[in-house]
Each structure stands twice: as structure tokens, then as C-alpha cells.
Design a protein around this motif. Structure first.
Motif, PDB file in Angstrom:
ATOM      1  N   THR A  38      33.589  31.288  40.920  1.00 18.57           N
ATOM      2  CA  THR A  38      33.824  30.826  39.551  1.00 18.57           C
ATOM      3  C   THR A  38      34.906  29.754  39.535  1.00 18.57           C
ATOM      4  O   THR A  38      34.751  28.710  38.890  1.00 18.57           O
ATOM      5  CB  THR A  38      34.224  32.003  38.651  1.00 18.57           C
ATOM      6  OG1 THR A  38      33.181  32.971  38.650  1.00 18.57           O
ATOM      7  CG2 THR A  38      34.478  31.546  37.218  1.00 18.57           C
ATOM      8  N   ARG A  39      36.002  30.020  40.245  1.00 15.88           N
ATOM      9  CA  ARG A  39      37.124  29.083  40.277  1.00 15.88           C
ATOM     10  C   ARG A  39      36.706  27.727  40.852  1.00 15.88           C
ATOM     11  O   ARG A  39      37.152  26.679  40.388  1.00 15.88           O
ATOM     12  CB  ARG A  39      38.268  29.685  41.081  1.00 15.88           C
ATOM     13  CG  ARG A  39      39.558  28.908  41.009  1.00 15.88           C
ATOM     14  CD  ARG A  39      40.747  29.622  41.630  1.00 15.88           C
ATOM     15  NE  ARG A  39      40.555  29.943  43.039  1.00 15.88           N
ATOM     16  CZ  ARG A  39      40.464  31.173  43.526  1.00 15.88           C
ATOM     17  NH1 ARG A  39      40.525  32.217  42.734  1.00 15.88           N
ATOM     18  NH2 ARG A  39      40.308  31.377  44.825  1.00 15.88           N
ATOM     19  N   GLY A  41      33.705  26.524  40.676  1.00 18.33           N
ATOM     20  CA  GLY A  41      32.613  25.956  39.895  1.00 18.33           C
ATOM     21  C   GLY A  41      31.281  25.945  40.629  1.00 18.33           C
ATOM     22  O   GLY A  41      30.408  25.127  40.336  1.00 18.33           O
ATOM     23  N   THR A  43      28.328  27.403  40.555  1.00 19.37           N
ATOM     24  CA  THR A  43      27.500  28.217  39.671  1.00 19.37           C
ATOM     25  C   THR A  43      26.283  28.792  40.371  1.00 19.37           C
ATOM     26  O   THR A  43      25.997  29.985  40.231  1.00 19.37           O
ATOM     27  CB  THR A  43      27.052  27.373  38.457  1.00 19.37           C
ATOM     28  OG1 THR A  43      28.214  26.821  37.831  1.00 19.37           O
ATOM     29  CG2 THR A  43      26.283  28.209  37.468  1.00 19.37           C
TER      30      THR A  43
END
Length: 106
Positions: A38-39, A41, A43
Motif C-alpha cells: 500500500t505504501r 502504491g 495496487t
């Protein structure tokens, strides 16, 4: 002229994530990997990781929060892909497959 470096391939990013988190089998490792992806990005890797965790979980009580997290991640990805019809269609097909496989995801 300045050139941007090429994007990291998904395999390289996945390997990097595993190396950074270490090889030990800790109970919080999946949550740490999720936070790491998540950190950064990443996805698609995060969605794949959540899908794998959800499909591997056999206990319905433990699967329910995983499904909620996965649905929220897909919702965020769909919103981000609203301007890209091809990506949106791909994500929508994955969401439909998820709901077909896990009706509780509704």
C-alpha cells in the motif's frame, strides 16, 4: 534530456517486498506485506496478495475481514481506474469473479 527509469516489473517488486520483510514466518507478516505494498502504491500486487490470502483462508470467521479488505481495495482501484476503460473493465471482471466465488463479499 532527462529520462525516467523504467518501471519495476511485478516480479521484481514482489521479490523486493519478500526480501525486505525477511523470510521468517511471523503471524503479522501478511499485514506487514499489505501495508508495504500500500505504501509503495503497488495496487496490482496488493490485490493479488489479498486474493491469495482470501482464497487460502478456510475459516469463514477469518475470511470475512479479508474479504472486506479486498473489496475495499478493489473499490479504491476501480475509482482510480475510472478514466481508463480497459483497466476498469479488467478490474470489474475480477470483482465479479470474486463475488461469484465468495458471495459474502457483497
Amino acid at each position: 534530456m532527462f529520462r525516467c527509469p523504467p518501471p519495476i516489473s511485478s516480479q521484481a517488486a514482489w521479490l523486493l517486498a519478500l526480501l525486505l520483510l525477511g523470510g521468517s514466518a511471523r503471524a503479522d507478516e501478511p499485514q506487514q506485506l499489505d501495508a508495504f505494498l500500500t505504501r509503495l502504491g503497488l495496487t496490482d500486487l496488493r490485490l493479488a496478495h489479498l486474493e491469495r490470502r482470501t482464497s487460502a483462508e478456510t475459516d469463514e470467521v477469518k475470511r470475512s475481514p479479508l474479504l472486506k479488505t479486498l473489496v475495499e481495495a478493489y473499490t479504491d482501484a476501480l475509482l482510480a481506474a475510472a478514466d481508463d476503460p480497459d483497466r476498469f473493465a479488467t478490474l470489474r471482471a475480477k470483482v465479479e469473479a470474486l463475488i461469484a466465488a465468495h458471495p459474502a463479499a457483497r
